[in-house]
Design a protein around this motif. Sequence first.
Motif, PDB file in Angstrom:
ATOM      1  N   ALA A   1      75.283  87.157 -33.203  1.00 28.63           N
ATOM      2  CA  ALA A   1      74.738  85.977 -32.924  1.00 28.63           C
ATOM      3  C   ALA A   1      73.212  85.652 -33.350  1.00 28.63           C
ATOM      4  O   ALA A   1      72.640  86.479 -33.924  1.00 28.63           O
ATOM      5  CB  ALA A   1      74.366  86.173 -31.243  1.00 28.63           C
ATOM      6  N   LEU A   2      73.262  84.299 -33.275  1.00 23.26           N
ATOM      7  CA  LEU A   2      71.875  83.843 -34.243  1.00 23.26           C
ATOM      8  C   LEU A   2      71.388  82.325 -33.852  1.00 23.26           C
ATOM      9  O   LEU A   2      72.359  81.714 -33.746  1.00 23.26           O
ATOM     10  CB  LEU A   2      72.073  83.715 -35.809  1.00 23.26           C
ATOM     11  N   ALA A   3      70.421  82.456 -33.390  1.00 23.96           N
ATOM     12  CA  ALA A   3      69.904  81.162 -32.706  1.00 23.96           C
ATOM     13  C   ALA A   3      69.997  80.370 -33.965  1.00 23.96           C
ATOM     14  O   ALA A   3      69.598  80.459 -35.093  1.00 23.96           O
ATOM     15  CB  ALA A   3      68.430  81.199 -32.284  1.00 23.96           C
ATOM     16  N   PRO A   4      70.189  78.936 -33.699  1.00 22.34           N
ATOM     17  CA  PRO A   4      70.032  77.791 -34.856  1.00 22.34           C
ATOM     18  C   PRO A   4      69.037  77.572 -35.485  1.00 22.34           C
ATOM     19  O   PRO A   4      69.109  77.369 -36.595  1.00 22.34           O
ATOM     20  CB  PRO A   4      70.577  76.500 -33.890  1.00 22.34           C
ATOM     21  N   ASP A   5      67.863  78.029 -34.757  1.00 22.51           N
ATOM     22  CA  ASP A   5      66.455  77.963 -35.518  1.00 22.51           C
ATOM     23  C   ASP A   5      66.009  79.346 -36.202  1.00 22.51           C
ATOM     24  O   ASP A   5      64.938  79.381 -36.803  1.00 22.51           O
ATOM     25  CB  ASP A   5      65.501  77.525 -34.746  1.00 22.51           C
ATOM     26  N   TYR A   6      66.934  80.249 -36.119  1.00 21.05           N
ATOM     27  CA  TYR A   6      66.984  81.673 -36.709  1.00 21.05           C
ATOM     28  C   TYR A   6      65.531  82.150 -35.994  1.00 21.05           C
ATOM     29  O   TYR A   6      64.999  83.249 -36.594  1.00 21.05           O
ATOM     30  CB  TYR A   6      66.681  81.592 -38.163  1.00 21.05           C
ATOM     31  N   SER A   7      65.407  81.947 -34.824  1.00 20.34           N
ATOM     32  CA  SER A   7      64.445  82.709 -34.131  1.00 20.34           C
ATOM     33  C   SER A   7      64.642  83.785 -33.126  1.00 20.34           C
ATOM     34  O   SER A   7      63.884  84.775 -32.808  1.00 20.34           O
ATOM     35  CB  SER A   7      63.947  81.724 -33.041  1.00 20.34           C
ATOM     36  N   SER A   8      66.183  84.142 -33.216  1.00 21.93           N
ATOM     37  CA  SER A   8      66.741  85.288 -32.400  1.00 21.93           C
ATOM     38  C   SER A   8      67.977  85.908 -32.588  1.00 21.93           C
ATOM     39  O   SER A   8      68.560  84.761 -33.219  1.00 21.93           O
ATOM     40  CB  SER A   8      66.491  85.247 -30.744  1.00 21.93           C
ATOM     41  N   ALA A   9      68.462  86.981 -32.648  1.00 22.85           N
ATOM     42  CA  ALA A   9      69.650  87.410 -33.133  1.00 22.85           C
ATOM     43  C   ALA A   9      70.069  88.633 -32.510  1.00 22.85           C
ATOM     44  O   ALA A   9      69.245  89.241 -31.881  1.00 22.85           O
ATOM     45  CB  ALA A   9      69.645  87.866 -34.677  1.00 22.85           C
ATOM     46  N   ILE A  10      71.270  88.914 -32.356  1.00 17.92           N
ATOM     47  CA  ILE A  10      72.011  90.030 -31.949  1.00 17.92           C
ATOM     48  C   ILE A  10      72.709  90.826 -33.122  1.00 17.92           C
ATOM     49  O   ILE A  10      73.299  90.059 -33.940  1.00 17.92           O
ATOM     50  CB  ILE A  10      73.125  89.712 -30.694  1.00 17.92           C
ATOM     51  N   VAL A  11      72.450  92.071 -33.345  1.00 16.64           N
ATOM     52  CA  VAL A  11      72.734  92.603 -34.306  1.00 16.64           C
ATOM     53  C   VAL A  11      73.549  93.891 -34.111  1.00 16.64           C
ATOM     54  O   VAL A  11      73.299  94.651 -33.222  1.00 16.64           O
ATOM     55  CB  VAL A  11      71.640  93.025 -35.323  1.00 16.64           C
ATOM     56  N   THR A  12      74.635  94.157 -34.715  1.00 11.70           N
ATOM     57  CA  THR A  12      75.319  95.758 -34.468  1.00 11.70           C
ATOM     58  C   THR A  12      75.936  96.259 -35.569  1.00 11.70           C
ATOM     59  O   THR A  12      75.415  95.724 -36.617  1.00 11.70           O
ATOM     60  CB  THR A  12      76.742  95.364 -33.583  1.00 11.70           C
ATOM     61  N   SER A  13      76.666  97.228 -35.686  1.00 10.10           N
ATOM     62  CA  SER A  13      77.075  98.013 -36.675  1.00 10.10           C
ATOM     63  C   SER A  13      78.718  98.137 -36.839  1.00 10.10           C
ATOM     64  O   SER A  13      79.289  97.336 -36.083  1.00 10.10           O
ATOM     65  CB  SER A  13      76.373  99.264 -36.969  1.00 10.10           C
ATOM     66  N   SER A  14      79.166  99.354 -36.890  1.00 11.60           N
ATOM     67  CA  SER A  14      80.825  99.310 -36.951  1.00 11.60           C
ATOM     68  C   SER A  14      81.139  99.646 -35.559  1.00 11.60           C
ATOM     69  O   SER A  14      82.368  99.695 -35.253  1.00 11.60           O
ATOM     70  CB  SER A  14      81.021 100.371 -37.978  1.00 11.60           C
ATOM     71  N   THR A  15      80.374 100.293 -34.593  1.00 12.38           N
ATOM     72  CA  THR A  15      80.661 100.707 -33.385  1.00 12.38           C
ATOM     73  C   THR A  15      79.772 100.160 -32.171  1.00 12.38           C
ATOM     74  O   THR A  15      78.748  99.712 -32.571  1.00 12.38           O
ATOM     75  CB  THR A  15      80.914 102.083 -33.214  1.00 12.38           C
ATOM     76  N   CYS A  16      80.358 100.157 -31.007  1.00 10.30           N
ATOM     77  CA  CYS A  16      79.622  99.515 -29.659  1.00 10.30           C
ATOM     78  C   CYS A  16      78.603 100.532 -29.319  1.00 10.30           C
ATOM     79  O   CYS A  16      77.682 100.132 -28.443  1.00 10.30           O
ATOM     80  CB  CYS A  16      80.350  99.306 -28.636  1.00 10.30           C
ATOM     81  N   ASP A  17      78.514 101.524 -30.075  1.00 16.31           N
ATOM     82  CA  ASP A  17      77.141 102.319 -30.049  1.00 16.31           C
ATOM     83  C   ASP A  17      75.734 101.908 -30.508  1.00 16.31           C
ATOM     84  O   ASP A  17      74.870 102.194 -30.325  1.00 16.31           O
ATOM     85  CB  ASP A  17      77.430 103.752 -30.713  1.00 16.31           C
TER      86      ASP A  17
ATOM     87  N   ALA B   1      83.169 105.725 -30.643  1.00 15.19           N
ATOM     88  CA  ALA B   1      82.958 104.632 -29.656  1.00 15.19           C
ATOM     89  C   ALA B   1      83.959 103.479 -30.390  1.00 15.19           C
ATOM     90  O   ALA B   1      84.618 103.618 -31.443  1.00 15.19           O
ATOM     91  CB  ALA B   1      81.526 103.995 -29.899  1.00 15.19           C
ATOM     92  N   GLU B   2      84.142 102.474 -29.335  1.00 14.85           N
ATOM     93  CA  GLU B   2      84.914 101.494 -29.739  1.00 14.85           C
ATOM     94  C   GLU B   2      84.228 100.593 -31.237  1.00 14.85           C
ATOM     95  O   GLU B   2      83.048 100.271 -31.192  1.00 14.85           O
ATOM     96  CB  GLU B   2      84.971 100.554 -28.561  1.00 14.85           C
ATOM     97  N   SER B   3      85.286 100.297 -31.897  1.00 15.53           N
ATOM     98  CA  SER B   3      85.032  99.628 -33.122  1.00 15.53           C
ATOM     99  C   SER B   3      84.373  98.054 -32.844  1.00 15.53           C
ATOM    100  O   SER B   3      85.132  97.467 -31.668  1.00 15.53           O
ATOM    101  CB  SER B   3      86.017  99.550 -33.946  1.00 15.53           C
ATOM    102  N   THR B   4      83.613  97.604 -33.580  1.00 15.73           N
ATOM    103  CA  THR B   4      83.123  96.123 -33.440  1.00 15.73           C
ATOM    104  C   THR B   4      83.800  95.285 -34.718  1.00 15.73           C
ATOM    105  O   THR B   4      83.484  94.290 -34.634  1.00 15.73           O
ATOM    106  CB  THR B   4      81.535  96.209 -33.436  1.00 15.73           C
ATOM    107  N   ALA B   5      84.839  95.811 -35.277  1.00 18.45           N
ATOM    108  CA  ALA B   5      85.715  95.061 -36.369  1.00 18.45           C
ATOM    109  C   ALA B   5      86.119  93.703 -35.882  1.00 18.45           C
ATOM    110  O   ALA B   5      86.163  92.970 -36.382  1.00 18.45           O
ATOM    111  CB  ALA B   5      86.795  95.902 -36.874  1.00 18.45           C
TER     112      ALA B   5
END
Length: 176
Positions: A119-135, A23-27
Amino acid sequence: MIRTILLLAASAVAAIFSGCRSAESTASIPAVRPFDAERYLGTWYEIARLPHSFERDMTKVTAVYTARKDGGIDVLNAGWRNGEYRTARGRARFRGDSTVGELEVSFFGPFYGQYRIIALAPDYSSAIVTSSTCDYLWILARESTLPLETFRQYKEQAAKLGFNVAALEYPNGRPE
């Protein structure tokens, strides 16, 4: 996120030995900064994820992060599958500067997988997390639900970054 990082580490080892990625890299996707690990500690609920066999049929999935005295973080992933409560324990460490939301996590031995908060909400209430690929993609929140508008914004952001949001799974029901 049960055994998520375990599979990430195994995938990283396989990629090293095979010399290619599926898969495509998230680098090129930067991790959040400034990042405050102490504010990130605690319980996170999985709102949405890209599918993987290690999380198939998992519901009510959580990740609990706890500070260690050595500056690292203990990880406890948990969830339900077929009426059985399952857990996986791991350890996380920063890949570099602790003010950047980029860690490595291991659930076994010396093998570590990337954990990048993009991505992380300013109040740390939500986030988006990934790894090394878009999988790999998780939308997380401090509560078991996420406001619909926030969810839609995260989904749109993930799509613009190249993630296949049409394939997202919703371990607690679809927010939309």
